[in-house]
Design an enzyme around this catalytic site. Sequence first.
Site, mmCIF file in Angstrom:
data_model
loop_
_atom_site.group_PDB
_atom_site.id
_atom_site.type_symbol
_atom_site.label_atom_id
_atom_site.label_comp_id
_atom_site.label_asym_id
_atom_site.label_seq_id
_atom_site.Cartn_x
_atom_site.Cartn_y
_atom_site.Cartn_z
ATOM 1 N N GLU A 120 5.189 -23.223 -26.328
ATOM 2 C CA GLU A 120 5.082 -22.986 -24.884
ATOM 3 C C GLU A 120 6.038 -21.888 -24.431
ATOM 4 O O GLU A 120 5.745 -21.134 -23.500
ATOM 5 C CB GLU A 120 5.368 -24.285 -24.120
ATOM 6 C CG GLU A 120 4.313 -25.354 -24.292
ATOM 7 C CD GLU A 120 3.031 -24.998 -23.572
ATOM 8 O OE1 GLU A 120 2.358 -24.035 -24.009
ATOM 9 O OE2 GLU A 120 2.688 -25.680 -22.595
ATOM 10 N N THR A 168 0.503 -19.641 -16.315
ATOM 11 C CA THR A 168 1.689 -20.481 -16.099
ATOM 12 C C THR A 168 2.909 -19.603 -15.839
ATOM 13 O O THR A 168 3.749 -19.910 -14.985
ATOM 14 C CB THR A 168 1.912 -21.370 -17.331
ATOM 15 O OG1 THR A 168 0.735 -22.141 -17.548
ATOM 16 C CG2 THR A 168 3.081 -22.307 -17.145
#
Length: 291
Positions: A120, A168
């Site tokens: 991530e 994101t």
Amino acid sequence: MITVRAPATSANLGSGFDVFGVALDRPADIIRVERAERTTIEITGVGSQYIPTDPEKNTVGAVVDALDAPARIEIDKGVRPASGLGSSAASAAGAAVALNELYDRGLSRTDLVPIAAEGEAVVSGTAHADNVAPSILGGFTIATADGVESVDTEIPLVACLPEIAVSTRDARRVVPETASMEDLVETVGNAATLSVGMCQADPDLVGRGMADPLVTPARAELITGYDAVREAALDAGATGVTVSGAGPSMLAVCRGPDRRDVATAMLDAFAAHDVEARAYQTQISDGATIL
Ligand SMILES: Nc1ncnc2c1ncn2[C@@H]1O[C@H](COP(=O)(O)OP(=O)(O)O)[C@@H](O)[C@H]1O
Ligand SMILES: N[C@@H](CCOP(=O)(O)O)C(=O)O
């Protein structure tokens, strides 16, 4: 060859920014791995044209490095990238489970969470574990700097994915840097209510506990039609509605019999704003499965 199905996830749940997450029973990524001298990545499925195959840029590359497990990796994307449904995390979680098995590393599912979270960091700049934790462990998860807790529970959900792109990385830039004590007190109360609701499998408590004055208002502005879709879902019986992850998906909690009406109401409200969308009538599910 090892094949793993890794589910989509919805992170934050409003009041639990960067901490709470749930595994969804659909959609999911399928990850296949076999030993190789050098890591290669092939990607098929939804949105595959937007995902880099360079291991330095793909979330699974960081997992390969952390487990020292070079492999030929095939990713069949079921979770659209930049969806707010943990697309990048599903691949990282699936790769962590698959490579741990392929190389017989013997790590527990909990041990694999921080490893998958490194993926991530590659795409969003932060190794947030709130998507990879539920994709690996299943259920409702609470990921903090001290570790991760998971609760098996059953809550009906609708995840509505509009054809809007929100990365994101970009959505993290609108998160406020400070919070008032009043907002913090409200958020702590909501997060506690939500956690009790998960433990009691109570959609009313979970829905109530999703309210969030801190992060959600800024992110809602990135989603065309957010307020109308939220109102429509609540009118159709949802007990709570929020941004799923960093968006653009929206997550509605409901009681089982209302799920279809909630999904229809959300789709109609997006359509009224000229936004195409698809709705997953789903529920909290198990984590990654070795097939
Ligand atoms: N294996 C992967 N699966 C999906 N997206 C990936 C992957 N590896 C890298 N990416 C990149 O991550 C970004 C999507 O991640 P993110 O913005 O966090 O969306 P999501 O909410 O769907 O996870 C895209 O830029 C995509 O190219
Ligand atoms: N806590 C993260 C969650 C991002 O989830 P995603 O599904 O949008 O990748 C955040 O809110 O930034």
